[in-house]
Design a protein around this motif. Structure first.
Motif, PDB file in Angstrom:
ATOM      1  N   PRO A  94     -73.842  -6.610  33.865  1.00  0.00           N
ATOM      2  CA  PRO A  94     -73.616  -6.383  33.059  1.00  0.00           C
ATOM      3  C   PRO A  94     -74.383  -5.129  32.435  1.00  0.00           C
ATOM      4  O   PRO A  94     -74.494  -3.972  31.328  1.00  0.00           O
ATOM      5  CB  PRO A  94     -74.081  -8.093  31.995  1.00  0.00           C
ATOM      6  N   ASP A  95     -75.970  -5.032  32.672  1.00  0.00           N
ATOM      7  CA  ASP A  95     -76.234  -4.080  32.714  1.00  0.00           C
ATOM      8  C   ASP A  95     -76.025  -3.019  33.418  1.00  0.00           C
ATOM      9  O   ASP A  95     -76.281  -1.956  32.721  1.00  0.00           O
ATOM     10  CB  ASP A  95     -77.917  -4.325  33.682  1.00  0.00           C
ATOM     11  N   PRO A 113     -61.920 -21.952  42.384  1.00  0.00           N
ATOM     12  CA  PRO A 113     -61.896 -21.588  41.327  1.00  0.00           C
ATOM     13  C   PRO A 113     -62.745 -20.887  40.764  1.00  0.00           C
ATOM     14  O   PRO A 113     -63.787 -20.783  41.152  1.00  0.00           O
ATOM     15  CB  PRO A 113     -61.701 -22.852  40.648  1.00  0.00           C
ATOM     16  N   TRP A 114     -61.814 -20.577  39.885  1.00  0.00           N
ATOM     17  CA  TRP A 114     -62.704 -19.082  39.109  1.00  0.00           C
ATOM     18  C   TRP A 114     -63.772 -20.400  38.088  1.00  0.00           C
ATOM     19  O   TRP A 114     -63.479 -20.548  37.289  1.00  0.00           O
ATOM     20  CB  TRP A 114     -62.924 -18.087  38.314  1.00  0.00           C
ATOM     21  N   GLU A 115     -65.418 -19.686  38.287  1.00  0.00           N
ATOM     22  CA  GLU A 115     -66.401 -20.546  36.889  1.00  0.00           C
ATOM     23  C   GLU A 115     -66.582 -19.140  35.930  1.00  0.00           C
ATOM     24  O   GLU A 115     -67.191 -18.174  36.246  1.00  0.00           O
ATOM     25  CB  GLU A 115     -67.216 -20.798  38.138  1.00  0.00           C
ATOM     26  N   MET A 116     -66.684 -19.993  34.690  1.00  0.00           N
ATOM     27  CA  MET A 116     -67.116 -18.773  33.838  1.00  0.00           C
ATOM     28  C   MET A 116     -68.021 -19.016  34.030  1.00  0.00           C
ATOM     29  O   MET A 116     -69.238 -19.587  33.665  1.00  0.00           O
ATOM     30  CB  MET A 116     -66.460 -19.337  32.494  1.00  0.00           C
ATOM     31  N   VAL A 117     -69.026 -17.517  34.015  1.00  0.00           N
ATOM     32  CA  VAL A 117     -70.988 -17.063  33.749  1.00  0.00           C
ATOM     33  C   VAL A 117     -70.916 -16.706  32.478  1.00  0.00           C
ATOM     34  O   VAL A 117     -71.822 -17.027  31.953  1.00  0.00           O
ATOM     35  CB  VAL A 117     -70.976 -16.314  35.048  1.00  0.00           C
ATOM     36  N   MET A 118     -70.022 -16.453  31.818  1.00  0.00           N
ATOM     37  CA  MET A 118     -70.521 -15.480  30.731  1.00  0.00           C
ATOM     38  C   MET A 118     -69.354 -14.978  30.019  1.00  0.00           C
ATOM     39  O   MET A 118     -68.437 -14.846  30.600  1.00  0.00           O
ATOM     40  CB  MET A 118     -71.200 -13.804  30.922  1.00  0.00           C
ATOM     41  N   ASP A 119     -68.879 -15.512  28.727  1.00  0.00           N
ATOM     42  CA  ASP A 119     -68.519 -15.494  27.879  1.00  0.00           C
ATOM     43  C   ASP A 119     -69.181 -14.656  26.086  1.00  0.00           C
ATOM     44  O   ASP A 119     -69.396 -15.399  25.570  1.00  0.00           O
ATOM     45  CB  ASP A 119     -67.995 -16.689  27.675  1.00  0.00           C
ATOM     46  N   LYS A 120     -68.083 -13.809  26.803  1.00  0.00           N
ATOM     47  CA  LYS A 120     -68.857 -12.793  24.721  1.00  0.00           C
ATOM     48  C   LYS A 120     -67.415 -12.277  24.295  1.00  0.00           C
ATOM     49  O   LYS A 120     -66.658 -12.529  25.023  1.00  0.00           O
ATOM     50  CB  LYS A 120     -69.915 -11.495  25.489  1.00  0.00           C
ATOM     51  N   LYS A 121     -67.780 -11.589  23.472  1.00  0.00           N
ATOM     52  CA  LYS A 121     -66.559 -11.260  22.364  1.00  0.00           C
ATOM     53  C   LYS A 121     -65.508 -10.122  23.029  1.00  0.00           C
ATOM     54  O   LYS A 121     -64.614 -10.012  23.928  1.00  0.00           O
ATOM     55  CB  LYS A 121     -66.798 -10.954  20.852  1.00  0.00           C
ATOM     56  N   TYR A 142     -67.096 -12.460  42.007  1.00  0.00           N
ATOM     57  CA  TYR A 142     -66.698 -11.914  40.509  1.00  0.00           C
ATOM     58  C   TYR A 142     -66.423 -10.896  40.188  1.00  0.00           C
ATOM     59  O   TYR A 142     -65.435 -10.146  40.675  1.00  0.00           O
ATOM     60  CB  TYR A 142     -68.964 -10.631  40.238  1.00  0.00           C
ATOM     61  N   ARG A 143     -65.602 -11.669  38.650  1.00  0.00           N
ATOM     62  CA  ARG A 143     -64.726 -10.561  38.290  1.00  0.00           C
ATOM     63  C   ARG A 143     -65.673 -10.610  36.738  1.00  0.00           C
ATOM     64  O   ARG A 143     -65.836 -11.545  35.834  1.00  0.00           O
ATOM     65  CB  ARG A 143     -63.529 -11.476  38.436  1.00  0.00           C
ATOM     66  N   VAL A 144     -65.378  -9.962  36.275  1.00  0.00           N
ATOM     67  CA  VAL A 144     -65.052  -9.070  34.389  1.00  0.00           C
ATOM     68  C   VAL A 144     -63.999  -8.409  33.939  1.00  0.00           C
ATOM     69  O   VAL A 144     -63.520  -7.648  34.022  1.00  0.00           O
ATOM     70  CB  VAL A 144     -66.250  -7.773  33.979  1.00  0.00           C
ATOM     71  N   PHE A 145     -64.069  -9.201  32.952  1.00  0.00           N
ATOM     72  CA  PHE A 145     -62.923  -8.223  32.042  1.00  0.00           C
ATOM     73  C   PHE A 145     -63.435  -8.111  31.183  1.00  0.00           C
ATOM     74  O   PHE A 145     -64.464  -8.987  30.048  1.00  0.00           O
ATOM     75  CB  PHE A 145     -62.083  -9.394  31.258  1.00  0.00           C
ATOM     76  N   GLY A 146     -63.275  -6.740  30.223  1.00  0.00           N
ATOM     77  CA  GLY A 146     -64.450  -6.241  29.026  1.00  0.00           C
ATOM     78  C   GLY A 146     -63.351  -4.994  28.285  1.00  0.00           C
ATOM     79  O   GLY A 146     -62.344  -5.062  28.704  1.00  0.00           O
ATOM     80  N   THR A 147     -64.064  -4.956  27.342  1.00  0.00           N
ATOM     81  CA  THR A 147     -63.108  -4.063  26.163  1.00  0.00           C
ATOM     82  C   THR A 147     -63.924  -3.159  25.791  1.00  0.00           C
ATOM     83  O   THR A 147     -65.535  -3.306  25.735  1.00  0.00           O
ATOM     84  CB  THR A 147     -62.630  -4.508  25.304  1.00  0.00           C
ATOM     85  N   ARG A 171     -78.517 -18.841  47.483  1.00  0.00           N
ATOM     86  CA  ARG A 171     -77.214 -18.446  46.361  1.00  0.00           C
ATOM     87  C   ARG A 171     -77.059 -18.307  45.354  1.00  0.00           C
ATOM     88  O   ARG A 171     -76.513 -17.449  44.673  1.00  0.00           O
ATOM     89  CB  ARG A 171     -76.111 -19.272  46.818  1.00  0.00           C
ATOM     90  N   TYR A 172     -78.321 -18.974  44.721  1.00  0.00           N
ATOM     91  CA  TYR A 172     -78.604 -19.138  43.160  1.00  0.00           C
ATOM     92  C   TYR A 172     -79.326 -17.776  42.786  1.00  0.00           C
ATOM     93  O   TYR A 172     -79.256 -17.471  41.744  1.00  0.00           O
ATOM     94  CB  TYR A 172     -79.413 -19.987  42.649  1.00  0.00           C
ATOM     95  N   CYS A 173     -79.957 -17.400  43.494  1.00  0.00           N
ATOM     96  CA  CYS A 173     -81.153 -16.125  43.344  1.00  0.00           C
ATOM     97  C   CYS A 173     -80.282 -14.962  43.568  1.00  0.00           C
ATOM     98  O   CYS A 173     -80.267 -14.257  43.007  1.00  0.00           O
ATOM     99  CB  CYS A 173     -82.010 -15.862  44.726  1.00  0.00           C
ATOM    100  N   VAL A 174     -79.403 -14.632  44.978  1.00  0.00           N
ATOM    101  CA  VAL A 174     -78.849 -13.727  44.783  1.00  0.00           C
ATOM    102  C   VAL A 174     -77.162 -14.110  43.236  1.00  0.00           C
ATOM    103  O   VAL A 174     -77.144 -12.805  42.801  1.00  0.00           O
ATOM    104  CB  VAL A 174     -78.363 -13.655  46.303  1.00  0.00           C
ATOM    105  N   SER A 175     -76.899 -14.674  43.140  1.00  0.00           N
ATOM    106  CA  SER A 175     -76.187 -14.116  42.036  1.00  0.00           C
ATOM    107  C   SER A 175     -76.825 -14.610  40.579  1.00  0.00           C
ATOM    108  O   SER A 175     -76.245 -13.972  39.710  1.00  0.00           O
ATOM    109  CB  SER A 175     -75.259 -16.198  41.828  1.00  0.00           C
ATOM    110  N   TRP A 176     -77.955 -14.561  40.393  1.00  0.00           N
ATOM    111  CA  TRP A 176     -78.581 -15.072  39.477  1.00  0.00           C
ATOM    112  C   TRP A 176     -78.859 -13.194  39.309  1.00  0.00           C
ATOM    113  O   TRP A 176     -78.144 -13.011  37.991  1.00  0.00           O
ATOM    114  CB  TRP A 176     -79.845 -15.331  39.068  1.00  0.00           C
ATOM    115  N   MET A 177     -79.536 -12.090  40.784  1.00  0.00           N
ATOM    116  CA  MET A 177     -78.992 -10.799  40.264  1.00  0.00           C
ATOM    117  C   MET A 177     -78.112 -10.540  40.199  1.00  0.00           C
ATOM    118  O   MET A 177     -77.915  -9.155  39.486  1.00  0.00           O
ATOM    119  CB  MET A 177     -79.986 -10.615  41.735  1.00  0.00           C
TER     120      MET A 177
END
Length: 269
Positions: A211-212, A39-47, A64-69, A199-205
């Protein structure tokens, strides 16, 4: 969420999406270990920016999956800035080398060699990948797909670590038209950077780096728009637009096995 579902549906029907298109809520729980997707896990949730991740079965990596505007640039400008390799060398300070090594004049597909800095003390990474893009005026959507390939003219170099597993797929849906401000985008991404970190280090990078990068891409698009920097218009120069003719031209490559899938005429292992 409705726009996300619509864009995912468009992406899936384009024939370039090979993963479940809709992020599933974390509450659904982990599937069993019989090779089913997680399942997908939310990592960041901004407007205007949402980021999910999910484990890739049998690896220590995430997809990873990103939805943006964005509302202050046009879809055409954003699309072209992504594709313009010469301009990227100016706005992306991480780029060491970025060049097109082969181009298919019929489909517009390109094979590129990209060398990029990685955080210290890691070696720089290099990617050889094919990218293909389609523009569908009738359905008001743009699609950009990249995946790692091998190419005989770019052997591995001892200076860099070769990334052999890389996929990136983006759908851009204008709010109005290609030339009016405002659009949504859906980006699905995965790669194996060949690190020895947990894995957590790679995920953090990746979770911080993605987003950057997208914000740098957005800023570069704004700069190109406001300062009238010349950026190649890939929409008007692409020989084929997606449609019956373009889809027919792409069918032979789509029938090939997963290991050899690429653009219509440029095919490598």
């Amino acid at each position: 969420m409705k726009r996300l579902e619509e864009m995912s549906s468009v992406f899936q029907s384009s024939g370039v999406e090979h993963h479940s298109p809709e992020p599933k809520p974390q509450t659904e729980g982990t599937e069993d270990s019989a090779g089913k997707e997680q399942p997908w896990e939310m990592v960041m949730d901004k407007k205007h920016f949402k980021l999910w991740r999910r484990p890739i079965i049998g690896t220590h990596l995430y997809q990873y999956r990103v939805f943006g505007t964005y509302t202050d640039v046009t879809p055409r400008q954003f699309f072209n800035v992504q594709l313009d390799t010469e301009y990227r060398k100016k706005w992306d300070a991480l780029v060491i080398k970025l060049e097109v090594i082969e181009r298919d004049v019929v489909s517009g597909s390109e094979v590129l060699h990209w060398v990029t800095h990685f955080p210290y003390p890691m070696y720089s990474r290099d990617y050889v990948y094919v990218r293909r893009y389609s523009v569908d005026p009738e359905n008001n959507v743009m699609v950009l797909v990249s995946r790692a390939v091998e190419h005989p003219s770019v052997p591995e170099s001892p200076e860099f670590v070769r990334v052999r597993s890389y996929e990136s797929q983006m759908v851009i849906r204008p709010h109005k038209s290609f030339d009016e401000n405002g659009f949504d985008y859906l980006l699905t991404y995965s790669d194996n950077p060949q690190t020895v970190f947990p894995r957590y280090c790679v995920s953090w990078m990746v979770s911080s780096g993605m987003p950057d990068f997208l914000e740098k891409l957005h800023t570069a698009t704004l700069k190109a728009k406001n300062m009238e920097i010349k950026v190649k218009d890939y929409i008007s120069t692409k020989p084929l637009e997606i449609g019956n003719e373009a889809k027919a031209a792409s069918q032979p490559s789509e029938r090939k096995s997963e290991s050899s899938r690429g653009p219509a005429r440029i095919e490598y292992a």
